[in-house]
Design a protein around this motif. Structure first.
Motif, PDB file in Angstrom:
ATOM      1  N   TRP A   1      -2.162  -2.572  -5.070  1.00 25.79           N
ATOM      2  CA  TRP A   1      -1.477  -3.609  -4.306  1.00 25.79           C
ATOM      3  C   TRP A   1      -2.527  -4.644  -3.954  1.00 25.79           C
ATOM      4  O   TRP A   1      -3.673  -4.307  -3.649  1.00 25.79           O
TER       5      TRP A   1
ATOM      6  N   TYR B   1      -5.740  -2.699  -2.353  1.00 23.37           N
ATOM      7  CA  TYR B   1      -5.755  -1.242  -2.244  1.00 23.37           C
ATOM      8  C   TYR B   1      -5.395  -0.678  -3.600  1.00 23.37           C
ATOM      9  O   TYR B   1      -4.470  -1.166  -4.256  1.00 23.37           O
TER      10      TYR B   1
ATOM     11  N   ARG C   1       0.843  -1.201   0.000  1.00 20.32           N
ATOM     12  CA  ARG C   1       0.000   0.000   0.000  1.00 20.32           C
ATOM     13  C   ARG C   1       0.876   1.248   0.000  1.00 20.32           C
ATOM     14  O   ARG C   1       0.592   2.220  -0.695  1.00 20.32           O
TER      15      ARG C   1
ATOM     16  N   ALA D   1     -10.228   0.467  -1.107  1.00 20.50           N
ATOM     17  CA  ALA D   1      -9.588  -0.496  -0.211  1.00 20.50           C
ATOM     18  C   ALA D   1     -10.567  -1.625   0.080  1.00 20.50           C
ATOM     19  O   ALA D   1     -11.745  -1.387   0.302  1.00 20.50           O
TER      20      ALA D   1
END
Length: 142
Positions: A129, A113, A83, A107
């Motif tokens: 990510w 994320y 992140r 998220a």
């Protein structure tokens, strides 16, 4: 040779766009670049973004060039290792003239994320990510 992807983008100013993509972490490959006309920006052994002047891009495109500021032509998504790495790359893009968070960051708990940004020519880039193990846990066939 591994399979590769070449993302070809029409840009108004090749050198300025190359500076922006360098700030995102790409390295210019001079072998496939021509000042003012084309810049091969290498993200990895398998991913290259080709920044092409509108005139040069038109030689390859069977249709008119879309205005990326008024229509979505493509979404480019680049993965990051964490992140924090997503946030750091977005910050570098903003410092290089990009615009962050065209939509709010997304998220999914501790699994995924993502954020997005707009480059100097209006192309949208997603940075994400993902904990692949957490995402696939409990999924059929995982």
């Amino acid at each position: 040779m591994p399979r590769m992807i070449f993302v070809n983008l029409p840009v108004a100013d090749v050198e300025r766009a190359a500076g922006f993509y360098a700030a995102l972490g790409a390295e210019r490959d001079a072998r496939f670049s021509q000042p003012g006309t084309a810049a091969a920006m290498v993200f990895s052994d398998a991913i290259v973004v080709m920044l092409l002047s509108h005139a040069h891009f038109a030689h390859f495109a069977p249709r008119p060039i879309a205005d990326a500021r008024t229509a979505t032509e493509v979404l480019i998504c680049l993965s990051e290792e964490s992140r924090a790495a997503v946030d750091a790359r977005v910050a570098r893009a903003v410092d290089a003239g990009g615009r962050a968070d065209l939509r709010a960051p997304q998220a999914m708990g501790e699994m995924m994320y993502s954020r997005n940004l707009e480059d100097l020519d209006g192309h949208v880039i997603e940075l994400m990510w993902m904990d692949a193990a957490a995402v696939t846990q409990g999924q059929p066939g995982a």
